[in-house]
Design an enzyme around this catalytic site. Sequence first.
Site, PDB file in Angstrom:
ATOM      1  N   TRP A 140      -0.140 -24.292  14.637  1.00 56.54           N
ATOM      2  CA  TRP A 140      -1.007 -23.794  13.581  1.00 56.54           C
ATOM      3  C   TRP A 140      -1.760 -22.586  14.124  1.00 56.54           C
ATOM      4  O   TRP A 140      -2.471 -22.679  15.112  1.00 56.54           O
ATOM      5  CB  TRP A 140      -2.005 -24.851  13.117  1.00 56.54           C
ATOM      6  CG  TRP A 140      -2.891 -24.320  12.027  1.00 56.54           C
ATOM      7  CD1 TRP A 140      -4.118 -23.749  12.167  1.00 56.54           C
ATOM      8  CD2 TRP A 140      -2.583 -24.258  10.631  1.00 56.54           C
ATOM      9  NE1 TRP A 140      -4.610 -23.339  10.945  1.00 56.54           N
ATOM     10  CE2 TRP A 140      -3.677 -23.645   9.974  1.00 56.54           C
ATOM     11  CE3 TRP A 140      -1.491 -24.659   9.863  1.00 56.54           C
ATOM     12  CZ2 TRP A 140      -3.706 -23.431   8.598  1.00 56.54           C
ATOM     13  CZ3 TRP A 140      -1.525 -24.451   8.484  1.00 56.54           C
ATOM     14  CH2 TRP A 140      -2.617 -23.844   7.875  1.00 56.54           C
ATOM     15  N   GLU A 193       2.603 -36.171  17.103  1.00 59.19           N
ATOM     16  CA  GLU A 193       1.205 -35.729  17.327  1.00 59.19           C
ATOM     17  C   GLU A 193       0.572 -35.219  16.033  1.00 59.19           C
ATOM     18  O   GLU A 193      -0.215 -34.269  16.035  1.00 59.19           O
ATOM     19  CB  GLU A 193       1.154 -34.686  18.446  1.00 59.19           C
ATOM     20  CG  GLU A 193       1.636 -35.232  19.789  1.00 59.19           C
ATOM     21  CD  GLU A 193       1.735 -34.189  20.892  1.00 59.19           C
ATOM     22  OE1 GLU A 193       1.277 -33.045  20.683  1.00 59.19           O
ATOM     23  OE2 GLU A 193       2.286 -34.510  21.964  1.00 59.19           O
ATOM     24  N   TRP A 198      -3.022 -29.036  16.135  1.00 59.62           N
ATOM     25  CA  TRP A 198      -2.292 -27.911  16.733  1.00 59.62           C
ATOM     26  C   TRP A 198      -0.957 -27.605  16.060  1.00 59.62           C
ATOM     27  O   TRP A 198      -0.437 -26.501  16.181  1.00 59.62           O
ATOM     28  CB  TRP A 198      -2.099 -28.128  18.228  1.00 59.62           C
ATOM     29  CG  TRP A 198      -1.656 -29.518  18.609  1.00 59.62           C
ATOM     30  CD1 TRP A 198      -0.387 -29.974  18.729  1.00 59.62           C
ATOM     31  CD2 TRP A 198      -2.514 -30.618  18.927  1.00 59.62           C
ATOM     32  NE1 TRP A 198      -0.381 -31.291  19.096  1.00 59.62           N
ATOM     33  CE2 TRP A 198      -1.675 -31.720  19.231  1.00 59.62           C
ATOM     34  CE3 TRP A 198      -3.900 -30.798  18.983  1.00 59.62           C
ATOM     35  CZ2 TRP A 198      -2.177 -32.976  19.580  1.00 59.62           C
ATOM     36  CZ3 TRP A 198      -4.396 -32.047  19.330  1.00 59.62           C
ATOM     37  CH2 TRP A 198      -3.539 -33.119  19.633  1.00 59.62           C
ATOM     38  N   GLU A 301       5.469 -39.668  24.962  1.00 65.89           N
ATOM     39  CA  GLU A 301       5.232 -38.481  25.800  1.00 65.89           C
ATOM     40  C   GLU A 301       4.028 -38.725  26.682  1.00 65.89           C
ATOM     41  O   GLU A 301       3.003 -39.245  26.219  1.00 65.89           O
ATOM     42  CB  GLU A 301       4.938 -37.230  24.960  1.00 65.89           C
ATOM     43  CG  GLU A 301       6.111 -36.411  24.543  1.00 65.89           C
ATOM     44  CD  GLU A 301       5.665 -35.111  23.874  1.00 65.89           C
ATOM     45  OE1 GLU A 301       4.784 -34.410  24.433  1.00 65.89           O
ATOM     46  OE2 GLU A 301       6.200 -34.799  22.803  1.00 65.89           O
ATOM     47  N   TRP A 334       7.131 -34.808  30.154  1.00 60.96           N
ATOM     48  CA  TRP A 334       7.526 -33.546  29.553  1.00 60.96           C
ATOM     49  C   TRP A 334       8.410 -32.736  30.495  1.00 60.96           C
ATOM     50  O   TRP A 334       8.768 -33.159  31.585  1.00 60.96           O
ATOM     51  CB  TRP A 334       6.293 -32.779  29.065  1.00 60.96           C
ATOM     52  CG  TRP A 334       6.632 -31.775  28.017  1.00 60.96           C
ATOM     53  CD1 TRP A 334       6.409 -30.437  28.055  1.00 60.96           C
ATOM     54  CD2 TRP A 334       7.300 -32.036  26.770  1.00 60.96           C
ATOM     55  NE1 TRP A 334       6.895 -29.834  26.900  1.00 60.96           N
ATOM     56  CE2 TRP A 334       7.444 -30.793  26.107  1.00 60.96           C
ATOM     57  CE3 TRP A 334       7.797 -33.188  26.161  1.00 60.96           C
ATOM     58  CZ2 TRP A 334       8.065 -30.668  24.854  1.00 60.96           C
ATOM     59  CZ3 TRP A 334       8.408 -33.074  24.920  1.00 60.96           C
ATOM     60  CH2 TRP A 334       8.543 -31.830  24.283  1.00 60.96           C
TER      61      TRP A 334
END
EC number: 3.2.1.78
Length: 377
Positions: A140, A193, A198, A301, A334
């Site tokens: 975003w 998420e 974000w 994650e 990750w």
Amino acid sequence: MNKTIVLSAIALLCFFAAFAQNGVRGNGPIDKKATVETKALYSNLKKLSKKHTLFGHQHATEYGHGWFGGENRSDVKSVTGAHPAVIGVDFSGLSGLPPAEIEKNKAALKKNIIDTYNRGGVTTVAWHFSNPVAKGGFYWVDSLSLPAVKYIIPGGKAHDQYKEILDNVASLLKDLKGNDGKLVPVIFRPYHEFDGEWFWWGKPHCTTEEFTTLWRFTVSYLRDSSNVHNVIYAFSPDNKFNTEAEFLERYPGDEWVDMVGMDNYGDMGRDNRYNLEAATRKLTIVSDYAKKTGKLAAFTETGLESIPNPNWWTDVLLKVMKSNEMELSYVLVWRNDSKSPTHYYAPYPGHSSVPNFLKFYQDPFTLFEKDLSGIYK
């Protein structure tokens, strides 16, 4: 009727009652037409999670610390002799690009996923989906982004465009044939998420109803309209919840989710902030929900960038996962960037955490690819 026959009849009735109850509570994919291999993967992950957790690494076989490409290579394999049991890939390259580039990305994904299956490993798919109605990519960006969810759900002005994107996803999923001629199952984890701000699908950028509508439409379109039957669907917020009710705030319903998970870097050492009690409590909420509904659970994650704590693997990650009799199908750290000297989450040869990672690897609780046998049978 003698006593033995009566007792046998009662036992049989109890068995069928329990079987029926399990059918209501889950214990199988939400797709009733799921392939035999997809059902087997679901069942075997459920069984293994009672005593073990599979170790996963994002983009593990595509690239690593200081390298890109190469056949049958991963940083984890270079350290341990075995690939991660779970390999993470991404559908980010299936939209927002020229058609030729999308086809090239499809071919690379297809090879990676099939290779993992042929070796006996498992693939999980994230989707860093570039905003389909505005610039800014998957993040975003205040000056560029539009709240795309309301545009791509049924009734939205970009709904047909979204269906075209899902057609690309479906065509890849239906083209994943292993050496045995079977369709390769994958764990698909879209819109992760979503409780953060974000990503354009994040909580501030769409209502709960819009998000759950998007989720249900996506599953329905792939499963029911496109006849994709080799997918396990995973739901994974970030670590912003503290109760089961908060965890389920944007949950689309048990009939739309196969696996529940959580992404959590913030409690696991990021910015030198360790809150293992919080990490354990939140992950226990996830595991407990999976137990009572017959779903799979995973630590979808986590990780510590650059792994500055050389004992992170056993003192932090393993400690959390072994707490409270949690049943987690896998844990995924990750990626290891090929160019950045600091952006990596799994050790490579010579890294200071290698000795501790080898302890993590040797612990019977953790499973790597060579530990798996017949997970699709």
